[in-house]
Motif scaffolding. Structure first.
Motif, PDB file in Angstrom:
ATOM      1  N   TYR A 164       0.805  -1.223   0.000  1.00  0.00           N
ATOM      2  CA  TYR A 164       0.000   0.000   0.000  1.00  0.00           C
ATOM      3  C   TYR A 164       0.838   1.273   0.000  1.00  0.00           C
ATOM      4  CZ  TYR A 164       0.439  -0.867   5.099  1.00  0.00           C
ATOM      5  OH  TYR A 164       0.901  -1.152   6.358  1.00  0.00           O
ATOM      6  N   PHE A 165       2.156   1.170   0.136  1.00  0.00           N
ATOM      7  CA  PHE A 165       3.012   2.361   0.038  1.00  0.00           C
ATOM      8  C   PHE A 165       2.875   3.026  -1.324  1.00  0.00           C
ATOM      9  CE2 PHE A 165       5.796  -0.354  -2.408  1.00  0.00           C
ATOM     10  CZ  PHE A 165       6.484   0.523  -3.235  1.00  0.00           C
ATOM     11  N   HIS A 170       5.540   8.997  -1.627  1.00  0.00           N
ATOM     12  CA  HIS A 170       6.404   9.735  -0.709  1.00  0.00           C
ATOM     13  C   HIS A 170       6.865   8.831   0.435  1.00  0.00           C
ATOM     14  CE1 HIS A 170       5.187  13.266  -2.913  1.00  0.00           C
ATOM     15  NE2 HIS A 170       3.918  13.047  -2.625  1.00  0.00           N
ATOM     16  N   ASN A 171       8.108   9.016   0.844  1.00  0.00           N
ATOM     17  CA  ASN A 171       8.669   8.318   2.012  1.00  0.00           C
ATOM     18  C   ASN A 171       8.644   6.798   1.874  1.00  0.00           C
ATOM     19  OD1 ASN A 171       9.058  10.828   3.326  1.00  0.00           O
ATOM     20  ND2 ASN A 171       6.931  10.785   4.035  1.00  0.00           N
ATOM     21  N   TRP A 172       8.839   6.288   0.657  1.00  0.00           N
ATOM     22  CA  TRP A 172       8.821   4.837   0.494  1.00  0.00           C
ATOM     23  C   TRP A 172       9.973   4.183   1.254  1.00  0.00           C
ATOM     24  CZ3 TRP A 172      12.991   2.319  -1.404  1.00  0.00           C
ATOM     25  CH2 TRP A 172      13.896   3.026  -2.220  1.00  0.00           C
ATOM     26  N   GLU A 173      11.106   4.903   1.382  1.00  0.00           N
ATOM     27  CA  GLU A 173      12.237   4.335   2.133  1.00  0.00           C
ATOM     28  C   GLU A 173      11.859   4.098   3.586  1.00  0.00           C
ATOM     29  OE1 GLU A 173      12.392   7.228   0.431  1.00  0.00           O
ATOM     30  OE2 GLU A 173      14.257   7.380  -0.738  1.00  0.00           O
ATOM     31  N   ARG A 178       9.226  -0.026   8.161  1.00  0.00           N
ATOM     32  CA  ARG A 178       8.223   0.018   9.222  1.00  0.00           C
ATOM     33  C   ARG A 178       7.779  -1.383   9.631  1.00  0.00           C
ATOM     34  NH1 ARG A 178       4.473   4.672   6.522  1.00  0.00           N
ATOM     35  NH2 ARG A 178       5.672   6.486   7.215  1.00  0.00           N
ATOM     36  N   PRO A 179       7.441  -1.576  10.890  1.00  0.00           N
ATOM     37  CA  PRO A 179       6.813  -2.839  11.286  1.00  0.00           C
ATOM     38  C   PRO A 179       5.434  -2.935  10.651  1.00  0.00           C
ATOM     39  CG  PRO A 179       6.739  -1.267  13.092  1.00  0.00           C
ATOM     40  CD  PRO A 179       7.594  -0.640  12.027  1.00  0.00           C
ATOM     41  N   THR A 240      11.541  -2.400  -6.577  1.00  0.00           N
ATOM     42  CA  THR A 240      12.646  -3.311  -6.287  1.00  0.00           C
ATOM     43  C   THR A 240      13.355  -2.920  -4.997  1.00  0.00           C
ATOM     44  OG1 THR A 240      12.990  -3.788  -8.640  1.00  0.00           O
ATOM     45  CG2 THR A 240      14.828  -4.242  -7.149  1.00  0.00           C
ATOM     46  N   GLN A 241      13.687  -1.648  -4.868  1.00  0.00           N
ATOM     47  CA  GLN A 241      14.421  -1.202  -3.688  1.00  0.00           C
ATOM     48  C   GLN A 241      13.569  -1.292  -2.428  1.00  0.00           C
ATOM     49  OE1 GLN A 241      17.666  -0.739  -3.632  1.00  0.00           O
ATOM     50  NE2 GLN A 241      17.540  -1.307  -5.798  1.00  0.00           N
ATOM     51  N   PHE A 242      12.275  -1.043  -2.553  1.00  0.00           N
ATOM     52  CA  PHE A 242      11.382  -1.205  -1.406  1.00  0.00           C
ATOM     53  C   PHE A 242      11.442  -2.636  -0.888  1.00  0.00           C
ATOM     54  CE2 PHE A 242       7.324  -2.623   0.321  1.00  0.00           C
ATOM     55  CZ  PHE A 242       7.057  -1.674   1.294  1.00  0.00           C
ATOM     56  N   LEU A 243      11.325  -3.585  -1.787  1.00  0.00           N
ATOM     57  CA  LEU A 243      11.300  -4.992  -1.387  1.00  0.00           C
ATOM     58  C   LEU A 243      12.667  -5.474  -0.906  1.00  0.00           C
ATOM     59  CD1 LEU A 243       8.994  -6.219  -4.256  1.00  0.00           C
ATOM     60  CD2 LEU A 243       8.451  -6.366  -1.813  1.00  0.00           C
ATOM     61  N   VAL A 244      13.731  -5.035  -1.569  1.00  0.00           N
ATOM     62  CA  VAL A 244      15.081  -5.405  -1.137  1.00  0.00           C
ATOM     63  C   VAL A 244      15.344  -4.880   0.272  1.00  0.00           C
ATOM     64  CG1 VAL A 244      17.548  -4.984  -1.538  1.00  0.00           C
ATOM     65  CG2 VAL A 244      16.062  -5.620  -3.453  1.00  0.00           C
ATOM     66  N   THR A 245      14.949  -3.635   0.502  1.00  0.00           N
ATOM     67  CA  THR A 245      15.130  -3.034   1.831  1.00  0.00           C
ATOM     68  C   THR A 245      14.293  -3.756   2.869  1.00  0.00           C
ATOM     69  OG1 THR A 245      15.553  -0.871   0.851  1.00  0.00           O
ATOM     70  CG2 THR A 245      14.911  -0.900   3.172  1.00  0.00           C
TER      71      THR A 245
END
Length: 264
Positions: A164-165, A170-173, A178-179, A240-245
């Motif tokens: 849902y991000f 904004h602020n995806w990092e 987040r838990p 990709t970076q969201f999931l990798v992180t």
């Protein structure tokens, strides 16, 4: 494990069979030109292509992790399709869904998973809870399990509410670290006693390269709108970076899930 990058088939929708009105986005059973039936998810419904992107990413990650998912296919809807549909709501949905949609192979005869009737072993329950924490999937609750029993096996469906991000880029990092507090409502949380074991196993499988291979399957026109939030390539990189992180930070959502289990 043997690994093959995902490649989705493309089918043409030739017949609208029946709506599935229990779904908020009004999916439907439809027939493809390969003579198979599919549960068709429309780009013109509800959350639009973002729900299709979440469905694609969530489903293919689940498949990579060894969980059972109906085959996902791209489903092409012709502009002439549905003109004879009598229901105006459905006709509008079809009109706004011309082009490439997403569909899941229809599991004929499958029944909804009922936690009262069916009990999963701790390993499988932990795997599914881990997956949903990774994807931030809010839609696997006792009220709506989004799991089916088919030929005595558990199949996962409907990941459209995940990630849902991406409804606000904004602020995806920050979102990636987040838990997942909604895990407290997960239907399988009481049985998920092997989260640490599953975490160690899944982090080996879910490499950055494999995540990128899944994200790269998203069609360009699902990643293009008027919001100004980047090119298709830039958006793929964010997914990709969201999931990798999130994989790298899995200790955060594991801790939250274990806390939620302790207060059940």
């Amino acid at each position: 494990m043997n690994y093959t990058p995902p490649q989705l088939r493309t089918i043409n929708v030739i017949r609208y069979v029946t709506p599935l009105r229990e779904g908020g986005s009004l999916p439907a059973i439809a027939e493809g030109d390969d003579e198979f039936l599919y549960v068709l998810k429309f780009r013109g419904a509800g959350q639009g292509v973002k729900a299709l992107i979440a469905e694609l990413i969530g489903g293919e990650i689940a498949r990579l992790l060894g969980l059972k998912i109906p085959e996902l296919v791209f489903a092409n809807l012709d502009a002439a399709f549905g003109r004879s549909e009598a229901d105006e709501e459905i006709q509008d949905l079809l009109k706004f869904s011309v082009g490439l949609n997403l569909a899941l192979h229809y599991l004929s005869g499958a029944i909804t998973y009922d936690p009262v009737v069916n009990t999963l072993d701790a390993k499988l329950a932990s795997q599914i809870v881990w997956l949903d924490c990774l994807l931030t999937n809010v839609d696997r609750t006792p009220r709506n399990t989004n799991m089916l029993m088919w030929h005595k096996e558990l199949w996962l469906i409907d990941h459209g509410a995940a990630l849902y991000f991406h409804h606000s880029w904004h602020n995806w990092e920050e979102s990636a670290k987040r838990p997942f507090v909604q895990v407290k409502d997960h239907v399988l949380l009481p049985q998920a006693s092997l989260l640490d074991e599953v975490d160690a196993e899944f982090k080996v499988v879910l490499t950055p390269e494999r995540i990128s291979n899944i994200v790269n399957v998203i069609p360009d026109d699902w990643l293009t709108d008027d919001s100004g939030n980047g090119t298709p390539a830039e958006r793929r990189n964010v997914y990709t970076q969201f999931l990798v992180t999130r994989v790298a930070s899995s200790a955060i959502f594991i801790k939250e899930a274990q806390h939620a289990r302790s207060v059940i």
